[in-house]
Design an enzyme around this catalytic site. Structure first.
Site, PDB file in Angstrom:
ATOM      1  N   THR A 323      50.421  39.527   2.972  1.00 14.13           N
ATOM      2  CA  THR A 323      51.741  40.143   2.788  1.00 14.13           C
ATOM      3  C   THR A 323      52.667  39.869   3.969  1.00 14.13           C
ATOM      4  OG1 THR A 323      51.176  42.204   3.887  1.00 14.13           O
ATOM      5  CG2 THR A 323      50.708  42.081   1.531  1.00 14.13           C
ATOM      6  N   CYS A 324      53.942  40.159   3.748  1.00 16.79           N
ATOM      7  CA  CYS A 324      54.952  40.031   4.802  1.00 16.79           C
ATOM      8  C   CYS A 324      54.949  41.243   5.719  1.00 16.79           C
ATOM      9  CB  CYS A 324      56.333  39.889   4.183  1.00 16.79           C
ATOM     10  SG  CYS A 324      56.654  38.253   3.551  1.00 16.79           S
ATOM     11  N   ASP A 325      53.880  42.004   5.727  1.00 11.54           N
ATOM     12  CA  ASP A 325      53.831  43.177   6.593  1.00 11.54           C
ATOM     13  C   ASP A 325      53.037  42.831   7.836  1.00 11.54           C
ATOM     14  OD1 ASP A 325      53.258  45.738   7.798  1.00 11.54           O
ATOM     15  OD2 ASP A 325      53.907  46.608   5.905  1.00 11.54           O
ATOM     16  N   ASN A 366      54.574  43.975  -1.857  1.00 11.00           N
ATOM     17  CA  ASN A 366      54.998  42.572  -1.745  1.00 11.00           C
ATOM     18  C   ASN A 366      54.850  41.819  -3.062  1.00 11.00           C
ATOM     19  OD1 ASN A 366      54.982  41.024   1.434  1.00 11.00           O
ATOM     20  ND2 ASN A 366      54.981  43.212   1.154  1.00 11.00           N
TER      21      ASN A 366
ATOM     22  N   PHE B 148      53.648  36.599  12.176  1.00  8.27           N
ATOM     23  CA  PHE B 148      54.590  35.628  11.610  1.00  8.27           C
ATOM     24  C   PHE B 148      55.338  34.925  12.723  1.00  8.27           C
ATOM     25  CE2 PHE B 148      54.336  39.386   8.896  1.00  8.27           C
ATOM     26  CZ  PHE B 148      53.718  38.834   7.796  1.00  8.27           C
TER      27      PHE B 148
END
Lengths: 376, 376
Positions: A323-325, A366, B148
């Protein structure tokens, strides 16, 4: 990794990560508990994995069930098991949920304060209640907070109120902490329980039961004692504190019942480095904290991970989810050793994932689906 | 708490906790971003709250969308917005998901390493890619990990590879950390971005775009600057680092767009003390970490909580959720002050819950349903 799971995965055609639970292992675990503590009733902690196939098998084997909610009670009743095999073990219940459980036939409830006793007296009159006491949880890999239970010295007042309000003051419960590696961890809580039995007897109230909770470990990376060692230690403590007047006893294994029965298959989505001089690779899987591996929180549970390349040299990796977390990182403080030859697209097998994986999944964080689950 | 939400709750008949999102507030937020950064395109971070009503409204207002997965891309396309308004902003993507996004028309992708560039070159040929760089996140209430982004000095190589493989080396992205209270936090990352623009120009490659990410706060208990203050500070930094050759810019508000638009109504299930001399009450709600309030993890986000008795004297409480999981405690390290008159069965209103609540819910942990959601 059992041969049945290996075979299932070989034939699986669907895409995406999944957990596969082998019922043969659950059956073996149930028998291990039943044999190691022959005079103790097993109440499976449904929250660990409420898959209907697991509940059906355990109902058939004669297990009872520890439920956290009305929904879990209904799942157990759907197996055909009677309500007399259900404990509503959550100390935090809405009064209308107590009433609904009572309507469904449940007569055994956990409490840890007077307000909860009052609700049960009103909405489940005449039921049996046990009072949960606080326990320090030392030695557990997932030690419990003070959320559940009252100080042992408060318990007699809580139980006396139950008695006064027409309930059966039935016993004491405690929990020594999840994934408890110390087989003697039950001893001091059993000592407290015996003292409360004594105190209550002096008030003219005979308690009957000690619910010794869960805490029985699954084997992750760290070695853990087997169920028989727990059985022996607990029996020693019971006789030490209760002599030859042993109370009725209950255990509530969840992780210990299904943890080692499940395996997650996942896929490597990306492998990268954050800078040229970074010695640690980042390995991103298609599973993370929000679609199954919530128990990696604070890196508490360290799952064994298998790849097809485990005979190759290994180097440290940070392991993270898809996920983008940014908190969706599984192991970073203590990096995980994985083969240098591991490549994007490779499958990895995460062992001992039968407990606390499916229901912990987020609905769609997400846009990722919850963990697919197969029980074979 | 808006009048529309108050009215909705007054008429709601269903049981259980819920979140209600007021679209009027989302609309105001969109306009605030659009006015405060007039030359910047707004890409709403769908993961914050993917409710169709929110996506429809934002599509209508002209917003673009930052998507974390193919499922989110499909949700955006379902609004009628074209794929040219979508950025596939997750740096961790399966190659078959990249191919699927490409098939759906998406042409803008995030990367932070060479392996991801190679996947995109193969499966989304000719697309635009932007490279995410690491950023320290100082000043953020929910600072990001190193998950990220790559070190800024690696970015030119990543983008040069994209160029060599036939992709458009389009720009740079970064994220200053979620719930960022320092309006100047964008400055140093914009400085890094400008340096990479310069470096790439020397290699004969003209970058076009800076994606300045999210980080715009919602107002929880702590005061936060308003959107205009962020707009001014960001514009100052842009001109400081890029002079009069300003790049195309993007922002990706998620929490800042919907956080303050939503309110959770929950119920007090139990109030108790752990021992007689305990000065802190334990207040248990029917909502916790696993059915909506995941962002209380480490007590990072501190939500404002309203009750009908807020004019009464308040004393410190530990606030916890309804599950049998001991980590399902919301505020304990810093107890929460609640009225002494608060009683079991009372409703509480938790403000600023529009972001990162619905999709974070577990599917059925402990048998509890995911958070019910209404968008009005």
């Amino acid at each position: 990794m059992t041969e049945r799971i290996r075979e299932f995965l070989r034939n699986r055609r669907e895409d995406g990560p999944c957990v596969v639970v082998d019922l043969d292992v659950v059956r073996d675990n149930y028998h291990a508990f039943a044999h190691s503590l022959p005079d103790t009733r097993v109440f499976y902690a449904v929250k660990a994995n409420p898959a209907p196939e697991i509940l059906n098998l355990l109902a058939e084997l004669g297990s009872s069930f520890d439920c956290a909610s009305v929904a879990e009670i209904e799942m157990v009743l759907a197996t055909g098991a009677g309500a007399d095999r259900i404990s509503f073990g959550n100390t935090i219940k809405k009064e209308r949920d107590i009433a609904r459980a009572f309507e469904l036939g449940v007569r055994l409830f956990a409490v840890d304060c007077e307000a909860e006793v009052e609700k049960i007296a009103r909405s489940a009159p005449g039921s049996r209640v046990f009072c949960r006491i606080l326990c320090d949880g030392a030695g557990a890999d997932w030690p419990l907070s003070r959320k559940f239970g009252c100080a042992p010295e408060m318990a007699p007042r809580v139980l006396e109120l139950a008695h006064r309000l027409g309930l059966a003051a039935y016993g004491i419960s405690f929990h020594v902490g999840s994934q408890q590696g110390n087989v003697d961890a039950w001893d001091s809580a059993l000592g407290s329980a015996a003292a409360i039995f004594h105190d209550m007897a002096e008030r003219g109230i005979q308690l009957s039961m000690v619910n010794m909770g869960g805490g029985f470990p699954a084997k992750y990376l760290k070695e853990m004692p087997g169920v028989p060692a727990y059985g022996e230690a607990i029996f020693r403590s019971l006789t030490r504190h209760f002599g030859n007047r042993l109370p009725e006893t209950i255990i509530e294994p969840g992780r210990g019942m299904v943890g080692n029965a499940g395996l997650i298959e996942a896929e490597v989505v990306l492998i990268s480095r954050k800078s040229d001089d970074d010695e640690v690779r980042w390995v991103y899987l298609d599973i993370g904290k929000f679609n199954g591996l919530a128990e990696t929180m604070d890196e508490a549970i360290r799952y064994p991970i298998l790849t097809d390349k485990d005979s190759d040299r290994k180097t440290p990796c940070v392991l993270a989810g898809p996920t983008c977390d940014s908190v969706d990182v599984l192991y970073e403080k203590t990096p995980y050793e994985l083969p240098v030859s591991l490549a994007i697209g490779d499958k990895v097998l995460i062992e001992a994932c039968g407990a606390y994986t499916t229901t912990y999944s987020s609905v769609a964080f997400n846009g990722f689906s919850p963990l697919a689950s197969y029980v074979i």
